[in-house]
Design a protein around this motif. Structure first.
Motif, short mmCIF file in Angstrom:
data_model
loop_
_atom_site.label_atom_id
_atom_site.label_comp_id
_atom_site.label_asym_id
_atom_site.label_seq_id
_atom_site.Cartn_x
_atom_site.Cartn_y
_atom_site.Cartn_z
N SER A 122 0.69 -1.45 0.09
CA SER A 122 -0.33 -0.35 -0.21
C SER A 122 0.95 1.67 0.42
CB SER A 122 -0.87 0.28 1.11
OG SER A 122 -0.46 0.27 2.25
N ILE A 123 2.03 0.77 -0.18
CA ILE A 123 3.24 2.42 -0.28
C ILE A 123 3.98 1.59 -2.16
CG2 ILE A 123 4.68 3.53 0.80
CD1 ILE A 123 3.95 2.87 3.04
N LYS A 124 3.77 3.28 -2.70
CA LYS A 124 4.39 2.68 -3.68
C LYS A 124 5.47 3.90 -4.13
CE LYS A 124 2.96 -0.46 -5.44
NZ LYS A 124 2.38 -1.20 -4.86
N GLU A 125 6.07 4.52 -3.55
CA GLU A 125 7.07 5.27 -3.99
C GLU A 125 8.19 5.22 -3.83
OE1 GLU A 125 6.43 9.19 -2.62
OE2 GLU A 125 7.62 10.11 -4.72
N LYS A 126 8.08 4.32 -2.05
CA LYS A 126 10.10 4.45 -1.93
C LYS A 126 10.05 3.14 -2.41
CE LYS A 126 10.96 6.05 2.54
NZ LYS A 126 11.22 5.48 4.12
N VAL A 127 9.22 2.44 -3.07
CA VAL A 127 9.53 0.82 -3.60
C VAL A 127 9.59 1.48 -5.43
CG1 VAL A 127 8.34 -0.97 -4.88
CG2 VAL A 127 7.93 -0.55 -2.26
N ILE A 128 9.99 2.05 -5.49
CA ILE A 128 9.54 2.28 -6.95
C ILE A 128 11.22 2.47 -7.10
CG2 ILE A 128 8.87 3.70 -9.08
CD1 ILE A 128 6.29 3.24 -8.68
N GLN A 129 11.10 4.43 -6.09
CA GLN A 129 12.56 4.40 -6.25
C GLN A 129 13.43 3.82 -5.96
OE1 GLN A 129 11.73 7.64 -3.61
NE2 GLN A 129 11.66 8.92 -4.80
N HIS A 130 13.61 2.77 -5.61
CA HIS A 130 14.74 2.13 -4.83
C HIS A 130 15.70 0.93 -6.02
CE1 HIS A 130 16.99 -0.11 -2.11
NE2 HIS A 130 16.52 -1.51 -2.26
N VAL A 131 14.41 0.65 -7.46
CA VAL A 131 14.61 -0.51 -8.68
C VAL A 131 15.33 0.48 -9.09
CG1 VAL A 131 13.82 -2.80 -7.12
CG2 VAL A 131 12.30 -0.98 -8.28
N ASN A 132 14.53 2.29 -9.63
CA ASN A 132 14.71 2.66 -10.54
C ASN A 132 15.82 2.86 -11.54
OD1 ASN A 132 12.23 5.07 -11.27
ND2 ASN A 132 13.48 6.23 -10.00
N ALA A 133 16.77 2.33 -11.23
CA ALA A 133 17.74 2.21 -12.19
C ALA A 133 17.89 0.69 -12.60
CB ALA A 133 18.89 3.56 -11.31
N HIS A 134 17.46 -0.08 -11.74
CA HIS A 134 17.69 -1.27 -12.43
C HIS A 134 17.44 -1.79 -13.49
CE1 HIS A 134 17.54 -6.21 -11.73
NE2 HIS A 134 18.16 -6.00 -10.16
N PRO A 135 18.32 -2.77 -13.97
CA PRO A 135 18.59 -3.07 -15.47
C PRO A 135 17.09 -4.00 -15.48
CG PRO A 135 20.27 -3.72 -14.05
CD PRO A 135 19.61 -2.87 -13.74
N LYS A 136 16.74 -4.62 -14.71
CA LYS A 136 15.05 -5.08 -15.13
C LYS A 136 13.68 -4.71 -14.76
CE LYS A 136 16.91 -8.63 -17.12
NZ LYS A 136 16.99 -9.49 -18.32
N ARG A 137 14.26 -3.33 -14.48
CA ARG A 137 13.12 -2.47 -13.84
C ARG A 137 11.88 -2.50 -14.81
NH1 ARG A 137 8.80 -0.73 -12.66
NH2 ARG A 137 8.92 1.05 -12.00
N LYS A 138 11.60 -2.76 -16.16
CA LYS A 138 10.54 -2.70 -17.25
C LYS A 138 9.94 -3.94 -16.34
CE LYS A 138 11.02 0.17 -20.55
NZ LYS A 138 10.20 1.08 -20.36
N ASN A 139 10.60 -5.01 -15.99
CA ASN A 139 10.24 -6.10 -16.20
C ASN A 139 8.77 -6.15 -14.17
OD1 ASN A 139 12.06 -6.84 -17.43
ND2 ASN A 139 12.13 -9.29 -16.62
N PHE A 140 8.90 -4.82 -14.02
CA PHE A 140 8.65 -4.96 -13.09
C PHE A 140 7.00 -4.08 -12.85
CE2 PHE A 140 8.30 -2.09 -8.57
CZ PHE A 140 7.29 -2.96 -8.26
N VAL A 141 5.68 -4.56 -11.95
CA VAL A 141 4.66 -3.71 -12.15
C VAL A 141 4.25 -2.96 -11.31
CG1 VAL A 141 2.74 -3.04 -13.02
CG2 VAL A 141 3.78 -4.83 -14.02
#
Lengths: 279, 279
Positions: B93-112
């Motif tokens: 139920s919290i999204k910003e921190k989680v998204i920021q954490h993997v922002n630069a990950h090469p597999k970011r696009k695999n995550f929704v």
């Protein structure tokens, strides 16, 4: 048996409807200052006839006063001034002031102070319905100040509605009401105010409402005609609860501010204690 | 299609159960640090097999992370480190921190990043059930940062659960969550604390509970494992809401203190505005 209902709203209307269906009374007379309520009550067969206050009291065996609490004391005294053998009862959620007001009345014994713990966030005769009281508790206050006969009759009435009667003194009742009922309403009203202040876009509220918000905010639909008088009439008890409640919120706030996991865990664990009480 | 569920609780378990019943996947693998949860999930046929974290990720097509929000970022990164074509989604139920954490990950696009707005006050795999999501909303955040294929697959998954997908940026999502969901929980926890502090006799709570208390206090049954992390991870938004909320309570308090009928009527009338939004 003829029942008069003074104030045909959710509670008065529901009692009338069900007692008639269950043949506890063969006639219900309605008294209400609102022409609109009178019409709805007649159309929905909640009452059989509408009479003036004085006529209704004189014609009936039992008189129910189900109006906002700030007006109950005054109307109750006027009813007691008129009664002979009739039994009178009220259903308000504050009992001490009402009882004190008629303490010295020569007909005090004809009056039974009750509080059926049932209701919804809706109001008016259009919200009245059968089954509202089933399986719930009715509280009778200071029963030793009423005649035995009156208490028996009113207890029977609530039994017929499917309720269990319990007994309490008025002062304790008003404290418990503040803690278990009145504060829930203030909490809900303020929740609604905070969310609506912030969320100018109603869609966001709707989209997020599956998350428990809907049940915590349900009581914010309750009407001012009933609740403003309750808040001011039960003032000292409610202020004590509000202070407690704000103190607890501040404990949460400082624990969040300080990332104090241990304190938050502890507060939540203590709050979970409610599981043991409410199944 | 093989689905791995990391964290088999109410949400993870319910998703697994329903997707299997609806044949979206033919196998569900469970990963959970609790041996007890593993056992319940196998016994209740929520998952077909239990594997280690690494094995499960490599064997599956879709990986669901449904663990407390303070651990989601770390686990998500570990999962993304392992994936090739797999799609990964979380339900926190919290999204910003989680998204920021993997922002630069090469597999970011695999995550929704998703948040199905559904739940109850109960937790654990034993609370998982079919139908939890029907007719509710799922929020997908920052969808442009995920691959089109991943968003389509996860949208389809939620459709199968009976949900409507809507899109939001993570920052807005976290603010709305604080206002519409997180504050309701704090309000309930504090209500439970206040009432239990005062009402040493549990019978009084039970007797009075028909009066709306039960619905406002329902969320106070929620568990610390889920909520302590939410409160600290969404700290700044929640503190803002808490300040608003306490301010509103103080408005009520001073109006009651001063017998200000007009102000109380006005506050209640404003709060009633919620009726127009929630039916």
């Amino acid at each position: 048996m003829i029942l008069t209902v003074i104030g045909i709203g959710l509670i008065g209307g529901s009692i009338a409807k069900e007692l008639k269906q269950k043949k506890f009374c063969n006639k219900v007379i309605g008294v209400d200052s609102s022409i609109n309520h009178q019409k709805i009550a007649l159309n929905n067969k909640i009452v059989d006839e509408i009479y003036s206050f004085k006529q209704a009291v004189q014609m009936s065996d039992i008189i129910l006063i189900s109006i906002p609490v700030d007006n109950t004391s005054k109307v109750l005294k006027e009813v007691l001034d008129l009664v002979d053998k009739q039994i009178v009862f009220d259903v308000g959620s504050i009992k001490e002031k009402v009882i004190q007001h008629v303490n010295a009345h020569p007909k005090r014994k004809n009056f039974v102070a009750t509080h059926p713990i049932a209701g919804t966030e809706f109001s008016g005769p259009e919200a009245a319905h059968i089954g509202l009281f089933k399986g719930k508790i009715n509280i009778i206050c200071n029963k030793e100040e009423s005649s035995k006969e009156a208490v028996e009759k009113i207890s029977e009435l609530y039994h017929i509605l499917g309720m269990e009667n319990i007994y309490m003194n008025a002062q304790d009742h008003d404290i418990h009401s503040a803690y278990v009922s009145h504060i829930s309403h203030i909490s809900s009203f303020c929740l609604a105010l905070s969310v609506m202040d912030k969320e100018k876009d109603e869609k966001n509220i709707l989209n997020m409402a599956g998350s428990g918000f809907e049940s915590t905010v349900r009581l914010a639909k309750s009407n001012k005609e009933m609740w403003t008088p309750i808040f001011t009439e039960n003032k000292s008890n409610i202020l004590a609860v509000l202070n407690d409640y704000i103190e607890k919120l501040n404990s949460f706030k400082s624990a969040i501010k300080e990332d104090d996991y241990e304190k938050l865990n502890d507060l939540i664990l203590q709050a979970n204690g409610i599981k043991k009480i409410l199944n």
